[in-house]
Write an enzyme that holds these catalytic residues in place. Structure first.
Site, mmCIF file in Angstrom:
data_model
loop_
_atom_site.group_PDB
_atom_site.id
_atom_site.type_symbol
_atom_site.label_atom_id
_atom_site.label_comp_id
_atom_site.label_asym_id
_atom_site.label_seq_id
_atom_site.Cartn_x
_atom_site.Cartn_y
_atom_site.Cartn_z
ATOM 1 C CD GLU A 313 -2.544 -1.369 2.653
ATOM 2 O OE1 GLU A 313 -2.138 -0.790 3.674
ATOM 3 O OE2 GLU A 313 -3.632 -1.974 2.602
ATOM 4 C CB CYS A 409 -8.109 2.271 8.096
ATOM 5 S SG CYS A 409 -7.634 1.688 6.479
#
Lengths: 641, 641
Positions: A313, A409
């Site tokens: 990521e 998240c």
């Protein structure tokens, strides 16, 4: 310099009212249900349940990731911002109950992290690299500060101060303390907020310590790994920690190129800039500027997205910005908004607020659906639906938003960004008030000892300008001239006035009378933008933008083969901008003349090039709102040009 | 119809002589050393050592992959083809010794596979899906047939017949036999060769059985997995076999879209077409055509490469052909050449020979360096060197060839393709000889009962034509008119003659006199080729080709930023073709006028588009030879256009 406080600004803006209402009326209640595992067809959260188990209110096993607690904290933070401007007894009650639960779960010594209270008892503070204790602590601090500011209630603030004091006893330069810092930054930026909220110098010093210690040799994460017999937090045996991944490969002042996990990076840089704004440490200021420049001039997508690869990521490297295999996590874009705000605090320059605007109108809110109930984790700039389903390189990309994520998240992060957007509009110092964003709102600020109110009306992003009704006093009003503007008219009470422009802001100093109105009208034509030629992925392509809004083409409005469309020069495109109240909750769509390659039938794979383009009228919609109708086979921001 | 035999054709061609010489003088000796672990800095092979251990000539542990034996077989096959046309006592001695070793390692019951003889004793025939027993058997069969053809020696042929007979006792429709087929096809195409070499019908029947059984329900691989307690060959526990990966998801006659591991697919389709040519089974012929059409019209790169994704070294789906994240294994291109040859056997149509030519001049030989000692496994059409080093999506792509691979399937595969290339040039049936490729050579064939010789001189690929001196007799001479030709002149003994063209071949029937010469001169202009608009990766792009050769641009000849170059229309490009004897061992380079975007400095990431192209003279080299000089930062076949 400080930004307007959350309680002192109320947004009333044609564009953002809907988002604020969604956040309050839909996202926050929806996410509360999600945290309580009350949504069918959605991945289980377990976040509240974990606290109940830790508080011994019920029995069970820990559920979720090592950072599951942070989902509740981010929700509490978002709820706090909402409460700060919109009274809601029911919501406040929920928050109080959640805070009571957190307080009840806190261990006597101040420790609070349900993963370690339930699942990994005795392993607290043994793996700062992989586990997210300080990350979760940071989010809880942010929630506590926000809730105290919104309601005046300090119960959660007391909880986090006790926890932070325990951390402060554990981490530090002294003999016997751990020379630790967070594997996933967030604690740093939160400590700045805790310092501001409490005035306690020790929180600033702790922030300074974890930032300065980061990446020093011998490397703490590597030592910590070896102490654990080279076993990672996920049970693998490794020789070396991937220090770039968590920005611990060098001391922060030597980091000139953004690397590793993009959200970690964004949070770290935000913490660094926040600390630099407090300490005015020149070497830290320089590091922040170098990292800012690297991120925004070499690794930022036109939408404000950052993090170009799914693997880790993470950032990949300068100018490597593939549009289809990209990651661009919603949280990473949000972290860039945080970073921009702190850079503005260091230095008022439209370079920062332009990026802030780019992020909030494009690559962040693209992460949620038009009704606020579905979310993207990954925000691609080019999608071929079939490839997201069948090709491994784009396997992490979705062409439809999902209800909730096991790793949730992004949704609460969006909720807190939207509900706190008011605090990004203005800042002030002893003589000047700065208008950074064009968002209709009522705000009250201090300029030195003067109290000033500003009533902003904005027709952006669909219209062409904004006006600011000011309250009386002698002060300087500084307003951003956005980089997308090709010209502007600045007037006071209807009369055009000249203004001194410095670093992208027009400054006007005078004795203001109540109701004096500063108006700005921009040249906000449709524009075709190209990328630096080093961005290989965008070579030969152009993107349609208008003001702060980046546009995209979706198949549903055009053709299945978006990729075979070719833009003409702007002069030949006959662009028209049409406000359509029924489209995507009301947006400007842009139509224009372009070309499209004729199909050559399915039996021909390669053939001699011939003039084979035919005209097509294209229809572009704001990128942030793509994927809200029937699934399109293709979507693209960058078009052949 | 049958192709010319290896012993009856000798290549003498300006382009291919060098490759043949490399194969004989460099690749075969080099690979022999590699198989014997005598090359420094190269990954260990262990292939010969494994046979020595199995033969109890030495002690030790098995080294390498489950398919390590096949490297020796492929080497033996290549060496055989070389021996068939070029006597070499030393090489023949090596082969004989290797064959003696293999024979000595063979178990009394006929079993021969060192992985199972050394490492997994007792596990023979328990995992056809993941382990490569039948694949290795297939390669050994191919080697044995080739060696017998080249030398008349049948020791290895006896070995493989004994092994195949053991397999025939183990696999079959009868009660008590396994209803098995290979996880990695290869055995099928080898059985056709064994049938042709021995005339034994049972080998054809075994081939038919494993092809017809493939993909039937209940699925054999799935049953086999469950019998092993759901444990794969690499020790993982799984529920379902990825049947698409190994082309066992459907019976072969229902497979209309190429899927899974590209080499497996190519070998399977070759076996299917080979069987269809023997049995004339219409349903199988249809399946072969459907798969051929799918591969070559929807999933084949312009270089003849196949297998667009690294994950599974596999096909992804129709029109999905990314140029940078591609796999395009060298072996996969070679397998497509095999498939093309078998399709030609079914039906003479230039559709097949055009692809064959595309593969052999481009995407296969790109796999080796100009000196024959370094190899690519992956053949990308677009490379950004920094991305191959720093970005995960292109992590499997190399910008420089490597000496040898632990998984060394590609180098010996290339060697055997090159040394057997003579057999692809002509085929004949009872009345006609077909010239498929323009490769200078001396060949002898049978047309029915007539013996015919053909002496071909070819100036291709750098020149523009070829001539064929024929021997006397009444027969039809059919010669391919390549799809890249925009016109041609066919003459006999200098006089232009008309010809009947059917399915891409010009047919001339007459009473030939000795030395009658058929000449073909082609219009072989430089061409800009575009892809079907559904190929998103090539949208807005063009490729430079000339005749069978696909060109590319490398930074070393142009600019670092190949991606920012834009081709003009062919008419405005002023292309010049220059034969440069010193460049890359002698190639035509193509120069032309194009445009390049001006750099905008490193501080600008996005800006309003303005006319910002400036002229550049570009220089293109044959794709097959890229990466043979100092590393270029970029290489690209497809250019903005």
């Amino acid at each position: 310099m400080e930004f307007v406080k959350i309680k002192n600004v109320k947004i009333d803006d044609d564009f953002w009212n809907r988002y604020e209402a969604l956040a309050r009326g839909s996202i926050i209640p929806y996410q509360w249900k999600a945290l309580n595992d009350e949504i069918e067809d959605a991945d289980k959260s377990g976040a509240i349940q974990n606290f109940k188990i830790a508080a011994k209110v019920c029995e069970g096993e820990f559920h979720g990731f090592v950072f599951q607690d942070s989902d509740l904290s981010k929700w509490l933070e978002a709820a706090s911002y909402s409460l700060a401007t919109h009274e809601d007894k029911e919501l406040e009650k929920r928050c109080d109950e959640a805070i009571d639960l957190i307080a009840k779960a806190q261990r006597e010594d101040g420790y609070i992290d349900t993963y370690f209270l339930i699942k990994e008892k005795g392993k607290e503070f043994t793996n700062f690299c992989d586990w997210h204790e300080l990350y979760c602590a940071g989010h809880m601090i942010e929630a506590a500060v926000a809730y105290a500011e919104a309601t005046g209630k300090t119960k959660l603030l007391d909880v986090v101060c006790r926890f932070t004091d325990l951390i402060d006893k554990t981490i530090g330069p002294e003999e016997g303390k751990l020379h630790a810092y967070p594997g996933h930054p967030e604690f740093e930026l939160a400590l700045i907020k805790l310092y501001e909220a409490t005035g306690e110098e020790r929180y600033l010093r702790l922030c300074e310590y974890v930032i300065n210690e980061r990446g020093k040799e011998p490397n703490f994460f590597q030592q910590e790994l070896e102490k654990r017999g080279n076993i990672t937090g996920w049970g693998a045996k490794i020789d070396k920690v991937d220090l770039c991944y968590c920005q611990a490969h060098k001391p922060v002042r030597k980091q000139a190129e953004a690397t590793g996990h993009a959200v970690r990076a964004g949070y770290l840089y935000t913490g660094m800039a926040g600390l630099a704004a407090k300490t005015q440490d020149e070497s830290l200021v320089s590091a922040c500027k170098a990292l800012w420049n690297n991120v925004t001039r070499k690794q930022m997508y036109i939408t404000g997205g950052i993090g170009s690869q799914g693997h880790g990521e993470a950032f990949s490297f300068n100018y490597h910005m593939p549009n289809d295999t990209v990651y661009n996590e919603t949280c990473a874009a949000i972290s860039l908004a945080f970073f921009a705000k702190k850079m503005l605090e260091l230095n008022v320059d439209s370079e920062y607020s332009d990026v802030l605007e780019r992020v909030i109108y494009n690559g962040s809110i693209s992460g949620m659906s038009i009704d606020g109930t579905e979310f993207f984790y990954v925000n691609p700039l080019e999608v071929w639906q079939e490839a997201t389903q069948k090709a491994a390189v784009t396997g992490h990309v979705a062409s439809r938003r999902r209800k909730w994520f096991g790793c949730a998240c992004c949704p609460p992060n969006l909720a807190r960004m939207i509900t706190s957007l008011g605090t990004y509009i203005y800042s002030s110092d002893s003589s000047t008030v700065y208008a950074h964003l064009f968002i209709g709102s009522e705000a009250a600020l201090n300029i030195g000892n003067q109290k000033v109110t500003i009533s902003q009306k904005s027709s952006l992003p669909w219209g062409d300008g904004a006006s600011f009704a000011l309250s009386e006093g002698r002060y300087t009003f500084a307003v951003r001239i956005p980089s997308w503007s090709k010209g502007y008219t600045l007037s006071i009470n209807g009369s055009v006035v000249p203004a001194e422009v410095k670093r992208g802001y027009a400054y006007i100093t005078r004795d203001w009378k109540d109701g004096d109105t500063v108006s700005l009208a921009f040249n906000i034509d449709v524009d075709i933008v190209v990328a630096n030629p080093h961005v290989r992925a965008d070579a030969g392509k152009g993107a349609i933008v208008r003001g702060p809004i980046v546009y995209c083409l979706e198949s549903i409005d055009n053709t299945e083969l978006i990729c075979s469309i070719r833009l003409k020069n702007k002069e030949d495109s006959n662009f028209t901008v049409i406000y359509e109240p029924e489209t995507l909750c009301g947006v400007n769509v842009i139509e224009g003349d372009a070309l499209i390659r004729r199909d050559c039938g399915e039996d021909t794979l390669y053939k001699t090039a011939k003039d084979e383009y035919e005209p097509i009228r294209i229809r572009a919609v704001p990128y942030a709102l793509w994927g809200n109708r029937n699934p399109s086979e293709e979507m693209a921001v960058w078009l052949n040009y």
